[in-house]
Design a protein around this motif. Structure first.
Motif, PDB file in Angstrom:
ATOM      1  N   HIS A  60      -3.635 -39.694  -4.912  1.00  0.00           N
ATOM      2  CA  HIS A  60      -3.176 -40.925  -5.565  1.00  0.00           C
ATOM      3  C   HIS A  60      -2.890 -40.636  -7.042  1.00  0.00           C
ATOM      4  N   THR A  61      -1.939 -41.357  -7.577  1.00  0.00           N
ATOM      5  CA  THR A  61      -1.560 -41.162  -8.979  1.00  0.00           C
ATOM      6  C   THR A  61      -2.732 -41.358  -9.940  1.00  0.00           C
ATOM      7  N   GLU A  62      -3.661 -42.258  -9.594  1.00  0.00           N
ATOM      8  CA  GLU A  62      -4.789 -42.529 -10.497  1.00  0.00           C
ATOM      9  C   GLU A  62      -5.640 -41.283 -10.742  1.00  0.00           C
ATOM     10  N   PHE A  63      -5.780 -40.451  -9.717  1.00  0.00           N
ATOM     11  CA  PHE A  63      -6.580 -39.231  -9.891  1.00  0.00           C
ATOM     12  C   PHE A  63      -5.849 -38.209 -10.752  1.00  0.00           C
ATOM     13  N   ALA A  64      -4.544 -38.081 -10.562  1.00  0.00           N
ATOM     14  CA  ALA A  64      -3.765 -37.185 -11.415  1.00  0.00           C
ATOM     15  C   ALA A  64      -3.793 -37.687 -12.852  1.00  0.00           C
ATOM     16  N   GLN A  65      -3.624 -39.003 -13.026  1.00  0.00           N
ATOM     17  CA  GLN A  65      -3.612 -39.597 -14.369  1.00  0.00           C
ATOM     18  C   GLN A  65      -4.928 -39.348 -15.098  1.00  0.00           C
ATOM     19  N   ALA A  66      -6.028 -39.308 -14.369  1.00  0.00           N
ATOM     20  CA  ALA A  66      -7.345 -39.079 -14.988  1.00  0.00           C
ATOM     21  C   ALA A  66      -7.424 -37.708 -15.663  1.00  0.00           C
ATOM     22  N   TRP A  67      -6.546 -36.776 -15.284  1.00  0.00           N
ATOM     23  CA  TRP A  67      -6.535 -35.436 -15.874  1.00  0.00           C
ATOM     24  C   TRP A  67      -5.597 -35.324 -17.077  1.00  0.00           C
ATOM     25  N   VAL A  68      -4.906 -36.397 -17.409  1.00  0.00           N
ATOM     26  CA  VAL A  68      -3.960 -36.388 -18.532  1.00  0.00           C
ATOM     27  C   VAL A  68      -4.748 -36.595 -19.819  1.00  0.00           C
ATOM     28  N   ASN A  69      -5.323 -35.501 -20.322  1.00  0.00           N
ATOM     29  CA  ASN A  69      -6.072 -35.501 -21.583  1.00  0.00           C
ATOM     30  C   ASN A  69      -6.268 -34.062 -22.019  1.00  0.00           C
ATOM     31  N   GLY A  70      -6.768 -33.863 -23.197  1.00  0.00           N
ATOM     32  CA  GLY A  70      -7.020 -32.516 -23.699  1.00  0.00           C
ATOM     33  C   GLY A  70      -5.777 -31.645 -23.641  1.00  0.00           C
ATOM     34  N   ASP A  71      -5.905 -30.469 -23.018  1.00  0.00           N
ATOM     35  CA  ASP A  71      -4.776 -29.542 -22.903  1.00  0.00           C
ATOM     36  C   ASP A  71      -3.621 -30.124 -22.097  1.00  0.00           C
ATOM     37  N   TRP A  72      -3.912 -31.109 -21.281  1.00  0.00           N
ATOM     38  CA  TRP A  72      -2.878 -31.693 -20.422  1.00  0.00           C
ATOM     39  C   TRP A  72      -2.446 -33.084 -20.895  1.00  0.00           C
ATOM     40  N   ALA A  73      -2.691 -33.394 -22.161  1.00  0.00           N
ATOM     41  CA  ALA A  73      -2.366 -34.722 -22.696  1.00  0.00           C
ATOM     42  C   ALA A  73      -0.871 -35.024 -22.651  1.00  0.00           C
ATOM     43  N   ASP A  74      -0.032 -33.988 -22.636  1.00  0.00           N
ATOM     44  CA  ASP A  74       1.422 -34.198 -22.615  1.00  0.00           C
ATOM     45  C   ASP A  74       1.981 -34.256 -21.190  1.00  0.00           C
ATOM     46  N   CYS A  75       1.116 -34.272 -20.193  1.00  0.00           N
ATOM     47  CA  CYS A  75       1.558 -34.257 -18.797  1.00  0.00           C
ATOM     48  C   CYS A  75       1.768 -35.661 -18.250  1.00  0.00           C
ATOM     49  N   THR A  76       2.561 -35.718 -17.189  1.00  0.00           N
ATOM     50  CA  THR A  76       2.745 -36.961 -16.459  1.00  0.00           C
ATOM     51  C   THR A  76       2.577 -36.677 -14.965  1.00  0.00           C
ATOM     52  N   PRO A  77       2.006 -37.624 -14.231  1.00  0.00           N
ATOM     53  CA  PRO A  77       1.886 -37.451 -12.785  1.00  0.00           C
ATOM     54  C   PRO A  77       3.267 -37.465 -12.126  1.00  0.00           C
ATOM     55  N   ILE A  78       3.423 -36.610 -11.119  1.00  0.00           N
ATOM     56  CA  ILE A  78       4.660 -36.597 -10.336  1.00  0.00           C
ATOM     57  C   ILE A  78       4.307 -36.758  -8.867  1.00  0.00           C
ATOM     58  N   ALA A  79       5.092 -37.567  -8.167  1.00  0.00           N
ATOM     59  CA  ALA A  79       4.906 -37.754  -6.732  1.00  0.00           C
ATOM     60  C   ALA A  79       5.691 -36.681  -5.996  1.00  0.00           C
ATOM     61  N   ILE A  80       5.087 -36.155  -4.945  1.00  0.00           N
ATOM     62  CA  ILE A  80       5.751 -35.169  -4.092  1.00  0.00           C
ATOM     63  C   ILE A  80       5.751 -35.739  -2.675  1.00  0.00           C
ATOM     64  N   ASP A  81       6.934 -36.003  -2.165  1.00  0.00           N
ATOM     65  CA  ASP A  81       7.103 -36.534  -0.821  1.00  0.00           C
ATOM     66  C   ASP A  81       6.464 -35.595   0.209  1.00  0.00           C
ATOM     67  N   ALA A  82       5.818 -36.171   1.211  1.00  0.00           N
ATOM     68  CA  ALA A  82       5.107 -35.367   2.214  1.00  0.00           C
ATOM     69  C   ALA A  82       6.029 -34.373   2.920  1.00  0.00           C
ATOM     70  N   ALA A  83       7.229 -34.797   3.271  1.00  0.00           N
ATOM     71  CA  ALA A  83       8.158 -33.886   3.958  1.00  0.00           C
ATOM     72  C   ALA A  83       8.584 -32.753   3.034  1.00  0.00           C
ATOM     73  N   ALA A  84       8.899 -33.071   1.787  1.00  0.00           N
ATOM     74  CA  ALA A  84       9.276 -32.035   0.824  1.00  0.00           C
ATOM     75  C   ALA A  84       8.103 -31.088   0.575  1.00  0.00           C
ATOM     76  N   TRP A  85       6.898 -31.627   0.533  1.00  0.00           N
ATOM     77  CA  TRP A  85       5.704 -30.808   0.331  1.00  0.00           C
ATOM     78  C   TRP A  85       5.587 -29.761   1.432  1.00  0.00           C
ATOM     79  N   GLU A  86       5.724 -30.221   2.670  1.00  0.00           N
ATOM     80  CA  GLU A  86       5.541 -29.321   3.811  1.00  0.00           C
ATOM     81  C   GLU A  86       6.710 -28.349   3.973  1.00  0.00           C
ATOM     82  N   GLN A  87       7.920 -28.805   3.740  1.00  0.00           N
ATOM     83  CA  GLN A  87       9.095 -27.978   4.008  1.00  0.00           C
ATOM     84  C   GLN A  87       9.497 -27.071   2.849  1.00  0.00           C
ATOM     85  N   ARG A  88       9.269 -27.515   1.609  1.00  0.00           N
ATOM     86  CA  ARG A  88       9.731 -26.721   0.459  1.00  0.00           C
ATOM     87  C   ARG A  88       8.593 -26.211  -0.417  1.00  0.00           C
TER      88      ARG A  88
END
Length: 125
Positions: A60-88
């Motif tokens: 879920h995006t909320e868990f990724a967002q929880a890591w947006v701090n410190g060294d990763w403060a400039d990051c943004t969560p990205i969604a990866i479609d399940a089919a794209a995840w498995e195939q690519r």
């Protein structure tokens, strides 16, 4: 389709063991749900586990967002479609020698698996 997690759902999922969090993420992918990682201006974020580069992924995006701090403060969560995840993504990560840090929490790196192992989990019933 995603929904916003309540604070209680967030805490309940965070409290699961690493193996339970892995199984939860696999179930969501098998159901066709997107998963989440982090991206910065330099690309997708990697973390290190025992000297191995790993792509962290969350259910879920909320868990990724929880890591947006410190060294990763400039990051943004990205969604990866399940089919794209498995195939690519999984074949590409395997070819690049990048493991997966599956659903890491703030206290636990989560399950670290090879992309081929996750592909096998996804195809299991």
């Amino acid at each position: 389709m995603t929904h916003s997690l309540s604070p209680e759902e967030f805490q309940d999922l965070q409290a699961l063991s690493a193996a339970e969090r892995y199984d939860y993420l696999i179930e969501l992918l098998q159901a066709g749900q997107s998963i989440w990682s982090l991206r910065s201006d330099q690309g997708t974020v990697l973390m290190s586990s025992d000297g191995q580069d790993c792509l962290p992924v969350w259910p879920h995006t909320e868990f990724a967002q929880a890591w947006v701090n410190g060294d990763w403060a400039d990051c943004t969560p990205i969604a990866i479609d399940a089919a794209a995840w498995e195939q690519r993504w999984l074949p590409g990560l395997q070819a690049d020698g990048i493991a997966l840090a599956v659903f890491p929490s703030q206290d636990d790196e989560g399950v670290v698996v090879e992309p081929d192992d996750m592909a096998a989990s996804l195809s299991a019933d």
